[in-house]
Design a protein around this motif. Structure first.
Motif, PDB file in Angstrom:
ATOM      1  N   UNK A  18      48.396  70.778  56.214  1.00 41.98           N
ATOM      2  CA  UNK A  18      48.245  70.127  57.518  1.00 41.98           C
ATOM      3  C   UNK A  18      46.775  70.040  57.869  1.00 41.98           C
ATOM      4  N   UNK A  19      46.423  68.966  58.579  1.00 41.06           N
ATOM      5  CA  UNK A  19      45.095  68.846  59.162  1.00 41.06           C
ATOM      6  C   UNK A  19      45.196  69.330  60.598  1.00 41.06           C
ATOM      7  N   UNK A  20      44.323  70.245  60.956  1.00 35.48           N
ATOM      8  CA  UNK A  20      44.329  70.834  62.288  1.00 35.48           C
ATOM      9  C   UNK A  20      42.998  70.494  62.955  1.00 35.48           C
ATOM     10  N   UNK A  35      50.378  66.787  55.533  1.00 36.25           N
ATOM     11  CA  UNK A  35      49.934  66.107  54.318  1.00 36.25           C
ATOM     12  C   UNK A  35      50.757  66.586  53.130  1.00 36.25           C
ATOM     13  N   UNK A  36      51.030  65.666  52.222  1.00 38.81           N
ATOM     14  CA  UNK A  36      51.625  66.108  50.961  1.00 38.81           C
ATOM     15  C   UNK A  36      50.492  66.586  50.052  1.00 38.81           C
ATOM     16  N   UNK A  37      50.838  67.074  48.875  1.00 40.15           N
ATOM     17  CA  UNK A  37      49.844  67.643  47.965  1.00 40.15           C
ATOM     18  C   UNK A  37      48.767  66.625  47.578  1.00 40.15           C
ATOM     19  N   UNK A  38      49.160  65.382  47.345  1.00 38.12           N
ATOM     20  CA  UNK A  38      48.193  64.350  46.962  1.00 38.12           C
ATOM     21  C   UNK A  38      47.245  64.029  48.102  1.00 38.12           C
ATOM     22  N   UNK A  39      47.761  63.900  49.314  1.00 38.57           N
ATOM     23  CA  UNK A  39      46.905  63.627  50.468  1.00 38.57           C
ATOM     24  C   UNK A  39      45.942  64.791  50.714  1.00 38.57           C
ATOM     25  N   UNK A  40      46.409  66.030  50.528  1.00 39.32           N
ATOM     26  CA  UNK A  40      45.542  67.198  50.673  1.00 39.32           C
ATOM     27  C   UNK A  40      44.437  67.171  49.617  1.00 39.32           C
TER      28      UNK A  40
END
Length: 92
Positions: A18-20, A35-40
């Motif tokens: 997650x983006x916080x 976020x999924x793993x790719x977005x992270x």
């Protein structure tokens, strides 16, 4: 060209990314971006300076063997559009 807003931090919360938002101006914790793993992976590799889609799509090609450049580019463009709409990226 896009650039990453510095007031967001990537967190791994119980195996979910997650983006916080950080800082006093973001006291409303009702907005967390999952976020999924790719977005992270993409978020972790975004440079601090302005960037374009193509270098990020090429990062995906290097990391994931089962994606082609056209698909990676389209996916990164869509992700960046969502992030601009969500306020974590700025388009310039």
């Amino acid at each position: 060209m896009k650039y990453k807003k510095n007031n967001f931090e990537l967190r791994n919360i119980c195996g979910e990314f997650a983006l916080i938002a950080q800082g006093v101006e973001h006291v409303d914790f009702g907005k967390m971006i999952a976020l999924n793993e790719t977005a992270a992976f993409i978020w972790e590799h975004l440079p601090e300076e302005p960037f374009e889609v193509n270098p990020i799509a090429e990062l995906l090609l290097a990391e994931y063997e089962d994606v082609d450049l056209a698909t990676a580019t389209a996916d990164v463009e869509e992700l960046f559009r969502l992030w601009v709409d969500g306020g974590v990226l700025t388009a310039c």
